[in-house]
Design a protein around this motif. Structure first.
Motif, mmCIF file in Angstrom:
data_model
loop_
_atom_site.group_PDB
_atom_site.id
_atom_site.type_symbol
_atom_site.label_atom_id
_atom_site.label_comp_id
_atom_site.label_asym_id
_atom_site.label_seq_id
_atom_site.Cartn_x
_atom_site.Cartn_y
_atom_site.Cartn_z
ATOM 1 N N UNK A 1 -2.145 14.351 4.616
ATOM 2 C CA UNK A 1 -2.260 15.428 4.458
ATOM 3 C C UNK A 1 -3.038 15.757 3.180
ATOM 4 N N UNK A 2 -4.560 16.469 2.952
ATOM 5 C CA UNK A 2 -5.205 16.149 2.561
ATOM 6 C C UNK A 2 -4.918 16.793 0.638
ATOM 7 N N UNK A 3 -4.693 17.219 0.503
ATOM 8 C CA UNK A 3 -3.677 17.548 -1.339
ATOM 9 C C UNK A 3 -3.583 16.290 -1.473
ATOM 10 N N UNK A 4 -1.955 15.301 -1.084
ATOM 11 C CA UNK A 4 -2.350 14.247 -1.092
ATOM 12 C C UNK A 4 -3.103 13.202 -1.226
ATOM 13 N N UNK A 5 -4.263 13.442 -0.563
ATOM 14 C CA UNK A 5 -5.328 12.273 -0.588
ATOM 15 C C UNK A 5 -6.064 12.543 -2.024
ATOM 16 N N UNK A 6 -6.095 13.848 -2.272
ATOM 17 C CA UNK A 6 -7.014 14.465 -3.558
ATOM 18 C C UNK A 6 -5.883 13.924 -4.663
ATOM 19 N N UNK A 7 -4.561 13.879 -4.254
ATOM 20 C CA UNK A 7 -3.852 13.561 -6.169
ATOM 21 C C UNK A 7 -4.554 11.604 -5.921
ATOM 22 N N UNK B 1 -6.384 21.478 6.999
ATOM 23 C CA UNK B 1 -5.304 20.530 5.551
ATOM 24 C C UNK B 1 -4.858 18.890 5.895
ATOM 25 N N UNK B 2 -5.192 18.472 6.623
ATOM 26 C CA UNK B 2 -3.967 17.247 7.492
ATOM 27 C C UNK B 2 -5.737 16.764 8.258
ATOM 28 N N UNK B 3 -5.627 15.167 7.838
ATOM 29 C CA UNK B 3 -5.778 14.430 8.952
ATOM 30 C C UNK B 3 -5.711 14.582 10.288
ATOM 31 N N UNK C 1 -11.354 4.538 -0.339
ATOM 32 C CA UNK C 1 -9.887 5.558 -0.961
ATOM 33 C C UNK C 1 -8.691 5.019 -0.973
ATOM 34 N N UNK C 2 -7.637 5.444 -1.937
ATOM 35 C CA UNK C 2 -6.815 4.473 -2.570
ATOM 36 C C UNK C 2 -5.318 5.270 -0.817
ATOM 37 N N UNK C 3 -6.249 5.853 -0.555
ATOM 38 C CA UNK C 3 -4.969 6.745 0.691
ATOM 39 C C UNK C 3 -5.082 6.137 1.216
ATOM 40 N N UNK D 1 0.980 -1.129 -0.031
ATOM 41 C CA UNK D 1 0.176 0.152 0.089
ATOM 42 C C UNK D 1 0.704 1.070 -0.468
ATOM 43 N N UNK D 2 1.763 1.282 1.014
ATOM 44 C CA UNK D 2 2.797 2.584 0.900
ATOM 45 C C UNK D 2 3.573 2.715 -0.602
ATOM 46 N N UNK D 3 4.074 1.333 -0.442
ATOM 47 C CA UNK D 3 4.361 1.163 -2.363
ATOM 48 C C UNK D 3 3.832 2.145 -3.157
ATOM 49 N N UNK D 4 2.306 1.449 -3.333
ATOM 50 C CA UNK D 4 1.948 2.176 -4.085
ATOM 51 C C UNK D 4 1.305 3.511 -4.498
ATOM 52 N N UNK D 5 1.550 4.663 -2.680
ATOM 53 C CA UNK D 5 1.298 5.800 -2.711
ATOM 54 C C UNK D 5 3.082 6.666 -3.457
#
Ligand SMILES: NC(=O)c1ccc[n+]([C@@H]2O[C@H](COP(=O)([O-])OP(=O)(O)OC[C@H]3O[C@@H](n4cnc5c(N)ncnc54)[C@H](O)[C@@H]3O)[C@@H](O)[C@H]2O)c1
Ligand SMILES: [Zn+2]
Length: 688
Positions: free
Chosen positions: A306-312, A250-252, A327-329, A96-100
Motif C-alpha cells: 500500500x502506497x499510503x503505508x509506504x508514506x507512513x 494506490x499500491x505497488x 526506503x524503509x518499506x 524488517x517485517x517486525x519493524x513495519x
C-alpha cells in the motif's frame, strides 16, 4: 576491539569500498563479487553503529553509488532514486517485517515480492504518454541523460498504449499523466552477453565479467549507433514522480497492473501476499523458477504494497539535507551466489605477455553453477596472503555469473598440519629471473625481456585474430616453431622458409607452403593491427586504431613526442607515456627495424575525405538540432574528415549545439571552444 583499532579498520574499509564503487559504477569492471562487497559494507555499517563517534564524515554507507560520467548531460530526477537495504539472511528479513508491524500498528501487512533484476537502474519520463527522457540513477538526485541509447532498446514503447478499459471508466479524464517517472532496469540476456564478449575478444578488447557489467558499460557508450548493435532489454517496475496524482494506483500491485496495461515490459512474475510467512514462501518459489527468466535475478525485492503505508514509514536519509538513501518499506533479499567447497591440489603460476605472474588454484574438480570447475583464480600474492590460502586447503569457490571462478575463503576447520603457508616465489617460474613489483600495483612481474614464456605469449598475440590475424599460425603452431628452435622472436616469423618447416610434419608440404604464404600475405596488414600486435602496454585495439589514424606509419609513431600523443582524443597521460616508454626502449626499436627489413610494410588507414573541412578536427554534439538528427550530423562530420567525441575538453575543436544544450555547452564556453549552430556548421562544411 579498541577505538583505535576500530578507527583503523573503518578507514581501511571506507577506502576499499570507495575503490570498489568506482570500479563498479563508473567503469563497470568490479574486482570482487557482490557477496564479498556486501560483506565489507556490512562490516563497516556495524562498526559505525558500534562506534558512533567514528561514524561522522564521508562514508560509503551513507550514499548511493554514483554512476555519473563524463560526456553526458546531467538531469535532475523529479523524485530521488534510491538504493535498497539488503540482506542474505531470513532472520533479518523477519526483523524488517517486525519493524513495519511496529511502525504501522498492524501485523496484517500486504506485500509484493518481485524478482530483483541484476541490471542497471534507469528512470524513464513519459509526458502525456510519450517517452521524453531516460536518465541513470547517478548519485540518486541527478543522473546522466541516456535517452538516445535507451531509445535503441527494442521492445520499449516510445508511446504508452491507451488504457482500453478507460473508455467506460468514470474517473478517467485524461488517459495519461502529464508527467510520470517510471523506474526500471536495463539488462542483457546471457546469450547476447556471450556474443558481445566474443566480438570484444576478437578485437582484442577487454572482456566484461558478467551481463550486468556489460549492460552498464553499454548504456554509458557515447555512440548510440554502437549501442544499437547490442540487444539491450528493459523491464519496468517502479513509480517515481507522477503529476497529477493518479486515482488508479494506490499500491505497488495496482501500479504493476497499470504498467502492463500501458504495454510496457514488466517482470515475468510478482507475488501479492499477506504476512511475512507468505513472503518467505514466495521467495522460495521465485528462487526455484528464476533461472528460467530472461534476466539475471540476484534476489527478491519485498515491498509494502500500500502506497499510503509506504508514506507512513518513509525513507532512510542521510546528511543535513536528508538525502533519501533507501526506503524503509522495502527490503532486498539476496540469493547467495553459487559456491562449492573443494580442495586445492596445487597452486600454479601463469606468466603473461607483459610478464605479470598470476597465481591459479588447481582444484579437485567440482560441480558449480552447472559446470565442472578445475581451476580458480587467486588474483595475486597479496590476496593469497590475506586469505592465507595453502596447498591442500579446502576452500570455497564462487561463480557469480562471472566467467572466472574465484577462491573466496579457506575452510579453516578442515585445515590439516601438513598445509604449510604458501610462499610466493621471488623468481620467475619459467626463467628464474628475480620478480619485481609492478609500479603502483599489486602484481609481481618477470622483467626479463627474453623470458621464454613472455616471448611465446608475445608471438601468439602478434599472430592472433585480434592483431595480424595470420592464417594457420595458432598457439599450437607457435609452440611447435619455438620448441624446434625455428623462431625466437617476432621478426623470425617473416624469415621462415618452406624447407625449414618440412621436417616438422610428415608430408607437410602443403601445410608449410600455406603457412609461409599466410605470413607473407600479412606483410601489408592494416597498420593498427601491427601496432596492436606489438603488445605495447595500455594499447588495445581501439587505441591502436587511434594511433594508426594519427601517425600513419610505424616510423612516425616511433618518433612521436609525448605532446603529440596526449593530444589524441581519449589518450590519457598514462597511455601516452606507455607508448613513449615502449618506443624508448632499444630492444623494441630494434625489433621494429628488423620487422621492416624483413618486409613488413603495414597499410595506413584510408585518408579521410581529402581536403574535407574537418580533417583532424574533433567535434562534440549537444542538444537537439533544428533539422539534422544526431546520426545525420555525425555522418556529415565524418565525411568531412572530422571525428565526433562525447565530451568537451581542450582538445575539442568545435561544439555543435542545438536546443536544450546543457553542461557541454557551458563547458565549451568556459574553455573557449568555438560553438556552432546548425547553419554555421553547414556553412563550414560547405553545404550551405
Ligand atoms: N562488486 C563490487 O565491487 C560492487 C561495488 C559496488 C556495488 N556492488 C553491488 O551493488 C549493490 C549496490 O548497488 P545498488 O545501490 O544498485 O543496490 P542493489 O542493486 O543492491 O539494489 C538496489 C537496486 O535494485 C534495483 N532493482 C532491481 N529490481 C528491482 C525491483 N523489483 N524493485 C526495486 N528495485 C529493483 C534498482 O535498480 C535499485 O536501484 C551492492 O549491494 C553490491 O551487491 C558491487
Ligand atoms: Zn620469466
Amino acid at each position: 576491539m579498541t577505538t583505535a583499532q576500530a578507527q583503523a579498520r573503518i578507514e581501511q574499509l571506507r577506502a576499499e569500498l570507495v575503490r570498489h564503487d568506482e570500479r563498479y559504477y563508473r567503469e563497470a569492471r568490479p574486482e570482487i563479487g557482490d557477496f564479498e562487497y556486501d560483506a565489507l559494507k556490512k562490516e563497516l555499517a556495524e562498526l559505525e553503529t558500534k562506534f558512533p563517534e567514528l561514524a561522522a564524515g564521508e562514508t560509503p554507507t551513507q550514499r548511493v553509488g554514483d554512476d555519473r560520467s563524463e560526456g553526458f548531460v546531467r538531469v535532475k530526477h523529479r523524485m530521488a532514486m534510491t538504493t535498497l537495504d539488503n540482506t542474505y539472511d531470513e532472520t533479518e528479513l523477519r526483523e524488517f517485517h517486525a519493524r513495519l508491524v511496529k511502525a504501522i500498528g498492524s501485523d496484517d501487512l500486504a506485500y509484493t515480492v518481485e524478482p530483483k533484476i541484476d541490471g542497471v537502474a534507469v528512470s524513464l519520463t513519459y509526458e502525456n504518454g510519450k517517452l521524453m527522457r531516460a536518465v541513470t540513477r547517478g548519485d540518486g538526485e541527478e543522473g546522466d541523460d541516456v535517452t538516445a541509447n535507451v531509445k535503441t532498446i527494442r521492445g520499449l514503447p516510445h508511446a504508452l498504449k491507451a488504457d482500453e478499459k478507460s473508455g467506460d471508466d468514470l474517473f478517467v479524464t485524461a488517459a495519461f499523466p502529464e508527467v510520470i517517472e517510471i523506474r526500471g532496469e536495463i539488462f542483457l540476456r546471457d546469450a547476447e552477453f556471450t556474443r558481445i564478449n566474443q566480438i570484444q575478444e576478437e578485437a582484442g578488447e577487454a572482456l566484461y565479467a558478467n551481463p550486468r557489467n556489460l549492460a552498464a558499460g553499454t548504456i554509458k557508450q557515447l555512440d548510440s549507433k554502437l549501442v544499437a548493435t547490442r540487444r539491450l532489454e528493459i523491464v519496468l517496475y517502479g513509480l517515481g514522480a507522477c503529476k497529477p496524482i493518479q486515482a488508479g494506483f494506490d499500491s505497488q500491485s495496482s501500479f504493476q497492473a497499470q504498467l502492463r496495461a500501458w504495454g510496457l515490459p514488466v517482470v515475468e512474475k510478482f507475488w501479492a501476499v499477506r504476512g511475512i510467512d507468505a513472503v518467505w514462501a514466495s521467495i522460495g518459489e521465485l528462487d526455484a523458477m528464476r533461472r528460467g527468466f530472461a534476466y539475471a535475478t540476484d534476489g527478491a525485492v519485498v515491498k509494502l504494497d500500500q502506497f499510503l503505508q509506504q508514506a507512513v514509514v518513509g525513507y532512510r536519509g542521510a546528511g543535513q539535507a536528508a538525502r533519501k538513501l533507501s526506503p524503509r518499506w522495502a527490503c532486498a533479499y539476496k540469493f547467495a551466489p553459487d559456491r562449492a567447497e573443494t580442495r586445492i591440489n596445487a597452486i600454479s603460476l601463469q606468466v603473461g605477455r607483459t610478464g605479470a605472474v598470476t597465481p591459479v588454484a588447481e582444484l579437485e574438480p567440482v560441480l558449480l553453477a552447472g559446470t565442472t570447475v578445475k581451476r580458480a583464480t587467486l588474483h595475486n600474492a597479496d590476496e593469497i596472503a590475506r586469505k592465507d590460502v595453502r596447498v591442500g586447503d579446502f576452500v570455497l569457490v564462487e561463480k557469480a555469473g562471472e566467467i572466472i571462478p574465484a577462491v573466496i575463503e579457506v575452510v579453516m576447520a578442515k585445515r590439516t598440519p601438513e598445509c604449510v603457508a604458501y610462499v610466493f616465489p621471488t623468481e620467475c617460474p619459467v626463467c628464474e629471473t628475480p620478480l619485481v613489483r609492478e609500479e603502483g600495483g599489486v602484481k609481481w612481474m618477470c622483467p626479463n625481456v627474453a623470458c621464454p614464456e613472455k616471448v611465446r605469449r608475445k608471438i601468439e598475440h602478434f599472430a592472433s585474430k585480434a592483431s595480424l590475424d595470420i592464417d594457420g599460425l595458432g598457439e599450437e603452431v607457435v609452440d611447435l616453431l619455438l620448441t624446434k628452435g625455428l623462431i625466437k622472436t617476432i621478426p623470425d616469423l617473416f624469415r621462415l622458409k618452406v624447407e625449414d618447416l618440412l621436417p616438422l610434419k610428415k608430408s607437410g608440404e602443403v601445410w608449410a607452403t600455406n603457412l609461409v604464404n599466410g605470413i607473407a600475405a600479412r606483410r601489408t596488414a592494416d597498420l593498427w593491427r601491427v601496432i596492436h600486435g606489438l603488445g605495447i602496454p595500455q594499447v588495445g585495439a581501439a587505441s591502436a586504431k587511434d594511433l594508426a589514424r594519427r601517425f600513419r606509419s610505424l616510423d612516425a609513431l616511433a618518433t612521436a613526442g609525448l605532446n603529440e600523443l596526449v593530444q589524441i582524443e581519449g589518450f590519457g597521460e598514462k597511455t601516452a607515456e606507455a607508448v613513449r616508454k615502449w618506443f624508448g626502449e632499444e630492444t623494441n626499436r630494434a625489433m621494429v627495424a628488423e620487422l621492416q627489413v624483413a618486409g613488413l610494410a603495414p597499410t595506413p588507414p584510408a585518408e579521410a575525405a581529402a581536403g574535407g573541412a574537418l580533417v583532424g578536427k574533433t567535434v562534440v554534439l549537444t542538444g537537439t538540432l533544428p533539422t539534422l538528427s544526431r546520426e545525420q550530423a555525425t555522418e556529415k562530420i565524418e565525411t568531412a574528415g572530422g571525428k565526433v567525441s562525447g565530451s568537451v575538453s581542450r582538445k575539442t575543436h568545435y561544439v555543435l549545439a542545438g536546443e536544450e544544450a546543457g553542461s557541454k555547452l557551458e563547458k565549451a564556453k568556459s574553455l573557449g571552444v568555438p560553438v556552432l549552430d546548425e547553419a554555421e556548421f553547414l556553412k563550414l562544411i560547405g553545404e550551405n
